[in-house]
Design a protein around this motif. Sequence first.
Motif, PDB file in Angstrom:
ATOM      1  N   ALA A   1      31.825  70.910 -25.652  1.00 17.05           N
ATOM      2  CA  ALA A   1      32.664  71.337 -24.522  1.00 17.05           C
ATOM      3  C   ALA A   1      32.232  70.633 -23.247  1.00 17.05           C
ATOM      4  O   ALA A   1      33.069  70.177 -22.446  1.00 17.05           O
ATOM      5  CB  ALA A   1      32.585  72.850 -24.351  1.00 17.05           C
ATOM      6  N   GLN A   2      30.928  70.523 -23.060  1.00 12.36           N
ATOM      7  CA  GLN A   2      30.441  69.872 -21.849  1.00 12.36           C
ATOM      8  C   GLN A   2      30.799  68.388 -21.864  1.00 12.36           C
ATOM      9  O   GLN A   2      31.171  67.820 -20.837  1.00 12.36           O
ATOM     10  CB  GLN A   2      28.919  70.051 -21.755  1.00 12.36           C
ATOM     11  CG  GLN A   2      28.371  69.678 -20.412  1.00 12.36           C
ATOM     12  CD  GLN A   2      26.868  69.489 -20.470  1.00 12.36           C
ATOM     13  OE1 GLN A   2      26.365  68.705 -21.259  1.00 12.36           O
ATOM     14  NE2 GLN A   2      26.174  70.247 -19.653  1.00 12.36           N
ATOM     15  N   PHE A   3      30.700  67.787 -23.044  1.00  2.00           N
ATOM     16  CA  PHE A   3      31.070  66.382 -23.142  1.00  2.00           C
ATOM     17  C   PHE A   3      32.539  66.196 -22.768  1.00  2.00           C
ATOM     18  O   PHE A   3      32.903  65.316 -21.983  1.00  2.00           O
ATOM     19  CB  PHE A   3      30.800  65.852 -24.561  1.00  2.00           C
ATOM     20  CG  PHE A   3      31.107  64.392 -24.700  1.00  2.00           C
ATOM     21  CD1 PHE A   3      30.144  63.436 -24.400  1.00  2.00           C
ATOM     22  CD2 PHE A   3      32.378  63.962 -25.085  1.00  2.00           C
ATOM     23  CE1 PHE A   3      30.430  62.069 -24.498  1.00  2.00           C
ATOM     24  CE2 PHE A   3      32.673  62.607 -25.173  1.00  2.00           C
ATOM     25  CZ  PHE A   3      31.701  61.665 -24.880  1.00  2.00           C
ATOM     26  N   ALA A   4      33.379  67.043 -23.332  1.00  6.36           N
ATOM     27  CA  ALA A   4      34.823  66.923 -23.083  1.00  6.36           C
ATOM     28  C   ALA A   4      35.125  67.053 -21.587  1.00  6.36           C
ATOM     29  O   ALA A   4      35.889  66.265 -21.010  1.00  6.36           O
ATOM     30  CB  ALA A   4      35.582  67.986 -23.873  1.00  6.36           C
ATOM     31  N   LEU A   5      34.506  68.022 -20.949  1.00  4.29           N
ATOM     32  CA  LEU A   5      34.795  68.278 -19.529  1.00  4.29           C
ATOM     33  C   LEU A   5      34.264  67.147 -18.646  1.00  4.29           C
ATOM     34  O   LEU A   5      34.956  66.659 -17.750  1.00  4.29           O
ATOM     35  CB  LEU A   5      34.176  69.623 -19.110  1.00  4.29           C
ATOM     36  CG  LEU A   5      34.641  70.174 -17.767  1.00  4.29           C
ATOM     37  CD1 LEU A   5      36.096  70.629 -17.829  1.00  4.29           C
ATOM     38  CD2 LEU A   5      33.751  71.361 -17.333  1.00  4.29           C
TER      39      LEU A   5
ATOM     40  N   ALA B   1      24.886  76.994  -9.735  1.00  6.14           N
ATOM     41  CA  ALA B   1      25.431  78.271 -10.198  1.00  6.14           C
ATOM     42  C   ALA B   1      25.379  78.274 -11.723  1.00  6.14           C
ATOM     43  O   ALA B   1      26.126  77.559 -12.380  1.00  6.14           O
ATOM     44  CB  ALA B   1      26.862  78.425  -9.699  1.00  6.14           C
ATOM     45  N   THR B   2      24.486  79.071 -12.269  1.00 11.42           N
ATOM     46  CA  THR B   2      24.183  79.008 -13.699  1.00 11.42           C
ATOM     47  C   THR B   2      24.835  80.158 -14.452  1.00 11.42           C
ATOM     48  O   THR B   2      24.809  81.304 -13.984  1.00 11.42           O
ATOM     49  CB  THR B   2      22.656  79.079 -13.892  1.00 11.42           C
ATOM     50  OG1 THR B   2      22.066  78.113 -13.038  1.00 11.42           O
ATOM     51  CG2 THR B   2      22.260  78.801 -15.324  1.00 11.42           C
ATOM     52  N   THR B   3      25.404  79.849 -15.615  1.00 12.67           N
ATOM     53  CA  THR B   3      26.015  80.885 -16.455  1.00 12.67           C
ATOM     54  C   THR B   3      25.222  81.003 -17.753  1.00 12.67           C
ATOM     55  O   THR B   3      24.497  80.078 -18.117  1.00 12.67           O
ATOM     56  CB  THR B   3      27.470  80.505 -16.811  1.00 12.67           C
ATOM     57  OG1 THR B   3      27.440  79.279 -17.556  1.00 12.67           O
ATOM     58  CG2 THR B   3      28.313  80.320 -15.557  1.00 12.67           C
ATOM     59  N   PRO B   4      25.392  82.118 -18.474  1.00  9.85           N
ATOM     60  CA  PRO B   4      24.592  82.305 -19.694  1.00  9.85           C
ATOM     61  C   PRO B   4      24.848  81.229 -20.755  1.00  9.85           C
ATOM     62  O   PRO B   4      23.927  80.839 -21.457  1.00  9.85           O
ATOM     63  CB  PRO B   4      25.034  83.682 -20.202  1.00  9.85           C
ATOM     64  CG  PRO B   4      25.577  84.381 -19.000  1.00  9.85           C
ATOM     65  CD  PRO B   4      26.160  83.321 -18.121  1.00  9.85           C
ATOM     66  N   ASN B   5      26.090  80.723 -20.865  1.00  8.41           N
ATOM     67  CA  ASN B   5      26.346  79.728 -21.913  1.00  8.41           C
ATOM     68  C   ASN B   5      26.288  78.299 -21.385  1.00  8.41           C
ATOM     69  O   ASN B   5      26.682  77.363 -22.054  1.00  8.41           O
ATOM     70  CB  ASN B   5      27.685  79.997 -22.610  1.00  8.41           C
ATOM     71  CG  ASN B   5      28.865  79.745 -21.675  1.00  8.41           C
ATOM     72  OD1 ASN B   5      28.666  79.520 -20.477  1.00  8.41           O
ATOM     73  ND2 ASN B   5      30.070  79.764 -22.230  1.00  8.41           N
ATOM     74  N   LYS B   6      25.796  78.133 -20.185  1.00  6.11           N
ATOM     75  CA  LYS B   6      25.588  76.823 -19.572  1.00  6.11           C
ATOM     76  C   LYS B   6      26.882  76.042 -19.385  1.00  6.11           C
ATOM     77  O   LYS B   6      26.877  74.812 -19.285  1.00  6.11           O
ATOM     78  CB  LYS B   6      24.592  75.979 -20.378  1.00  6.11           C
ATOM     79  CG  LYS B   6      23.203  76.571 -20.341  1.00  6.11           C
ATOM     80  CD  LYS B   6      22.485  76.378 -21.653  1.00  6.11           C
ATOM     81  CE  LYS B   6      21.419  77.422 -21.812  1.00  6.11           C
ATOM     82  NZ  LYS B   6      21.373  78.005 -23.154  1.00  6.11           N
ATOM     83  N   LEU B   7      28.009  76.724 -19.409  1.00  5.51           N
ATOM     84  CA  LEU B   7      29.291  76.067 -19.137  1.00  5.51           C
ATOM     85  C   LEU B   7      29.931  76.747 -17.935  1.00  5.51           C
ATOM     86  O   LEU B   7      29.726  77.938 -17.717  1.00  5.51           O
ATOM     87  CB  LEU B   7      30.227  76.198 -20.344  1.00  5.51           C
ATOM     88  CG  LEU B   7      29.839  75.408 -21.595  1.00  5.51           C
ATOM     89  CD1 LEU B   7      30.783  75.739 -22.736  1.00  5.51           C
ATOM     90  CD2 LEU B   7      29.828  73.903 -21.322  1.00  5.51           C
ATOM     91  N   PRO B   8      30.705  75.997 -17.169  1.00  2.62           N
ATOM     92  CA  PRO B   8      31.395  76.633 -16.043  1.00  2.62           C
ATOM     93  C   PRO B   8      32.439  77.631 -16.538  1.00  2.62           C
ATOM     94  O   PRO B   8      32.912  77.545 -17.675  1.00  2.62           O
ATOM     95  CB  PRO B   8      32.054  75.461 -15.323  1.00  2.62           C
ATOM     96  CG  PRO B   8      32.133  74.365 -16.326  1.00  2.62           C
ATOM     97  CD  PRO B   8      30.970  74.561 -17.261  1.00  2.62           C
ATOM     98  N   ILE B   9      32.788  78.545 -15.652  1.00  2.00           N
ATOM     99  CA  ILE B   9      33.821  79.531 -15.960  1.00  2.00           C
ATOM    100  C   ILE B   9      35.114  79.042 -15.317  1.00  2.00           C
ATOM    101  O   ILE B   9      35.196  78.917 -14.091  1.00  2.00           O
ATOM    102  CB  ILE B   9      33.438  80.915 -15.400  1.00  2.00           C
ATOM    103  CG1 ILE B   9      32.023  81.296 -15.873  1.00  2.00           C
ATOM    104  CG2 ILE B   9      34.461  81.964 -15.809  1.00  2.00           C
ATOM    105  CD1 ILE B   9      31.470  82.530 -15.170  1.00  2.00           C
ATOM    106  N   ILE B  10      36.102  78.733 -16.155  1.00  2.00           N
ATOM    107  CA  ILE B  10      37.354  78.177 -15.635  1.00  2.00           C
ATOM    108  C   ILE B  10      38.516  78.873 -16.344  1.00  2.00           C
ATOM    109  O   ILE B  10      38.603  78.829 -17.577  1.00  2.00           O
ATOM    110  CB  ILE B  10      37.458  76.652 -15.900  1.00  2.00           C
ATOM    111  CG1 ILE B  10      36.194  75.921 -15.415  1.00  2.00           C
ATOM    112  CG2 ILE B  10      38.704  76.067 -15.225  1.00  2.00           C
ATOM    113  CD1 ILE B  10      36.064  74.492 -15.940  1.00  2.00           C
TER     114      ILE B  10
ATOM    115  N   PHE C   1      35.688  77.595 -21.758  1.00  2.00           N
ATOM    116  CA  PHE C   1      35.399  77.879 -20.357  1.00  2.00           C
ATOM    117  C   PHE C   1      36.021  79.196 -19.873  1.00  2.00           C
ATOM    118  O   PHE C   1      35.820  79.599 -18.733  1.00  2.00           O
ATOM    119  CB  PHE C   1      35.910  76.733 -19.475  1.00  2.00           C
ATOM    120  CG  PHE C   1      35.507  75.381 -20.000  1.00  2.00           C
ATOM    121  CD1 PHE C   1      34.184  74.961 -19.907  1.00  2.00           C
ATOM    122  CD2 PHE C   1      36.430  74.539 -20.614  1.00  2.00           C
ATOM    123  CE1 PHE C   1      33.792  73.732 -20.408  1.00  2.00           C
ATOM    124  CE2 PHE C   1      36.043  73.308 -21.116  1.00  2.00           C
ATOM    125  CZ  PHE C   1      34.725  72.897 -21.021  1.00  2.00           C
ATOM    126  N   ALA C   2      36.816  79.822 -20.733  1.00  2.00           N
ATOM    127  CA  ALA C   2      37.559  81.006 -20.300  1.00  2.00           C
ATOM    128  C   ALA C   2      36.613  82.106 -19.838  1.00  2.00           C
ATOM    129  O   ALA C   2      35.567  82.328 -20.452  1.00  2.00           O
ATOM    130  CB  ALA C   2      38.427  81.508 -21.456  1.00  2.00           C
TER     131      ALA C   2
END
Lengths: 82, 373, 422
Positions: free
Chosen positions: B59-63, B309-318, B364-365
Amino acid sequence: MTELIHILINGHAVTVKPGTSIAAAVLNAGTTAFRKSVSHVPRGPVCGMGVCFECRVKIDGIEHQRSCMVLCSEGMVIETDV
Amino acid sequence: MEVGTYDAIVVGGGIVGCACAYYLSEVFESVLLIEPGPIGGGSTAAGMGHVVVMDDSPAQFALTHDSQKLWKGLFSQMSDACEVRETGTLWVAADEEEFSHVEGKRRFYEQHGVHAEVLDSQQVAEAEPNLRPGLPGGLRIPGDCVIYPVTAAGWLLEQAKRRGTVVRQGKPAVKVTGGSVMLSDGSRYTSAVVVNAAGGHASELTPGLQIEPRKGHLVITDRYPWFVHHQLVELGYLKSAHEMSSESVAFNVQPRATGQVLIGSSRQFVGWDGAIDHRIVAKMIARAAVYMPKIAELSAIRIWTGFRATTPNKLPIIGSMPEDPRMMIAAGHEGLGITTSLATGKLIADLASGITPRIDPSPFAPGAAYHHD
Amino acid sequence: MSDLTPKQIWIVGAGPAGIAAAEAALESGATVGVIDENPAPGGQIYRALLGVMKPEIQSRVDALHAKGVLFLNQTTVIDAPAVGELTVKGPNGPERLRYESLILATGARELFLPFPGWTLPNVMGVGGLQALVKSGLDVSGKRIVVSGTGPLLLAVGAYLKQKGAKVVRIAEQAPAQRIREFTQRLVGYPYKLGQGIPLMLSIGATVRTSAWVERANGSHVLESVKINSHQEPIRCDYLACAYGFEPNVELATLLGCELHRGFVEVDETLRTSVPYVWCAGEPTGIGGIDLSEIEGKIAGYCATGNEKAAQRLMPTRARWMRFAAMLEVTYALRDELKTLPNPETILCRCEDVSIEQATEWNGSRAAKLHSRCGMGPCQGRICGAAGRFLYGWEHGTVRAPLVPVPLSDLTERDPELTNHTN
Ligand SMILES: Cc1cc2nc3c(=O)[nH]c(=O)nc-3n(C[C@H](O)[C@H](O)[C@H](O)COP(=O)(O)OP(=O)(O)OC[C@H]3O[C@@H](n4cnc5c(N)ncnc54)[C@H](O)[C@@H]3O)c2cc1C
Ligand SMILES: Cc1cc2nc3c(=O)[nH]c(=O)nc-3n(C[C@H](O)[C@H](O)[C@H](O)COP(=O)(O)OP(=O)(O)OC[C@H]3O[C@@H](n4cnc5c(N)ncnc54)[C@H](O)[C@@H]3O)c2cc1C
Ligand code: FES
């Protein structure tokens, strides 16, 4: 204390009295452009007291030194306009 | 006090909020952006501005990959003040063990459409003469680049303004819901779509979001043009970034368009305490000097701190909040929000206007973060 | 780590306030150390000429030396890493000092305001040019215009003349009427009047009041200046131009001291809002050498618990504060000075940011972030002060290092603390 100090400014040998700052030595040697500003225009000392950073030169190979705050010492090599 | 109605409201004028306004203004008539301070004055003013494709997770790669493409599409229009430099990234191996993973990494990037080159010891030395001699090699990603985040955010917002976006600066939002935003002076704006892009502060406006500030230190030097050519990062960086350990430093050095050298980076969980931690700075510089001994001679002009701004799954919330689709979130970008701001803004605009997004939005949801791990 | 003699009190700044503070602190039996960035003690006004101090200052410094006061010359405070600690950078690299009481006597710098041509080489400060002459600059035969505001213009004009320069014009922005009123009130300060008369006799004829430099001309170096009251530009080799003083409050700010109107807030005993930190001299208010000396004494006594001795000096301080207030009124800056720069005139000299570019943003922080104004090595010390006068800008955030240092100075891991409490 009266012995003179020998330094090099842009490759030219210069003799100064003890207690002379590098900024004063450079100006006395007839150089007014101490550094090139970010947009490539010449600049020289303003505040004379270490605040403005306009008088920066290369001293003994180290860039970005405030020449007004450093006294000349024997054998120093100074480059301006770098 | 009712003040106005807009098609979309963005709360927060960091690079993510500005990117949201940029794309929302393409699909909506009227957009309002709210920012209490200077544009880009939050984390955006602290970030390194490395626009980098990262292979930490699919997911991070894609984004990151999608976002970098969007950036490259804009570079030719952006102003000089945005300090765009196509430096590439050089991932530096510290030892043979690290170097042995480089080929696998190269293959992954190439298979996914990102050009990557393995450099041997001599090639690394030629590419970066100030690196310590004798390093085994590294991986060069020529497509990565560097920007100045604050002016890039300003430029994005400027384009949005040309399309009619209105900016309200000076007062923070105090209450944000799907249909409306209330500011601290009591003024209230209504809208069909509200995007919370308040970075690390997003969770203060939308309860339930799990975002924690993760502090970083940076040091910038006077001007030494061509001391360093690529953004240099140690291959161990990912480990340092990914681990949720309380404290880490990594070799991460960047050439600025000004000729300055920007030195990172550290990660600490210490809340919102922005004070400089001298011990960490010392560790960070010592780490940089291990890779680039001569860096120690450069003159440091400023040190600062910033918060990821850090999230538990290390992905942004979008995306939209499950319980209220009009309430959208664009926050939690950790150490990659400069890179991923454009893809984030695009995703928000697509979702808000019913266009099928270019990348899978589900990782990211809002809510995904809680179900992960 | 070098081995520094343990000290109880550290004084930052070896100008009039710092020297007086050292004397007073010593009198109350403290161990004292004085830190100063310059090669020799003296600060701006007592600055040594080619390393030779005036005899009366030399003897004071010698006496302090003899009583064990440690002078750390060429040493800059770069950080205050923890309560009771300073990081200093001297000829032997960085070291950490611990203080029980700290006296800030960091003095002032000059206020420089932008006008077209102010960035040309050989356009300098007033004290700035004098400092360079004291450190060996030869001005004999040079044509010099001195401008700006304040009594320093006369003092430096006379000094330059004595050094063989041709002081062609002194342009004082304050109006003659205010200066006349000031001079009349000087009767209450006969010793100041005594200082002023010889200066007027030496250089008074070149003075013009309500006069200021509108622009400096030259291609690569200063060639002439245009003064508002003169039709023709005046040819000159140097322009010395400064609009009074700007307190050095960076260290105080870093320590967390409260400021009021840009000055360090102190109580009667010159204690700041931060425990164990006192402040004396220009950072508490611009008052010149006499006020600085008195404040140094008061701070030196109070920082060592000898408030009784300080009490006696309070009336004198009050008197010199009235004098300072007179100076402030007399030499208040006129609004015309705000109209001198063109949109393209440089505001931030480090980063070459023009007035136009910097003022597109609201406030100094936004200007810094978006236009780079104040991002350079001086960290906004010059442009920030100008911006406060021109646009009412706020003070920027102060961060360590207080001056640029090599990165290696920041890597010193947990340098040993120098224990000075014995
Ligand atoms: C040391 C460091 C290095 C980094 N390096 C990189 C890098 O090299 N590459 C990269 O891609 N990323 C990097 N990052 C990450 C990047 O900086 C951030 O992810 C990004 O700036 C986040 O942008 P944002 O707009 O979400 O947040 P912010 O920039 O913090 O913007 C949020 C905005 O919301 C506003 N706001 C807050 N509360 C309210 C409210 N109540 N009402 C209205 N507005 C509000 C704030 O004022 C702020 O302007 C780095 C971060 C750090 C700390
Ligand atoms: C790529 C890049 C290059 C840079 N280059 C340079 C450079 O060359 N030179 C340079 O000087 N800087 C540079 N910077 C750094 C930048 O100018 C700022 O220094 C940086 O944004 C961090 O700011 P700061 O923390 O030092 O302080 P500031 O920028 O002053 O920010 C502090 C802000 O936080 C607020 N604040 C303080 N305490 C609190 C609190 N408790 N709660 C809420 N708000 C608070 C203040 O009001 C202020 O608005 C660069 C930044 C980037 C991203
Ligand atoms: S003249 Fe200003 S720092 Fe040297």
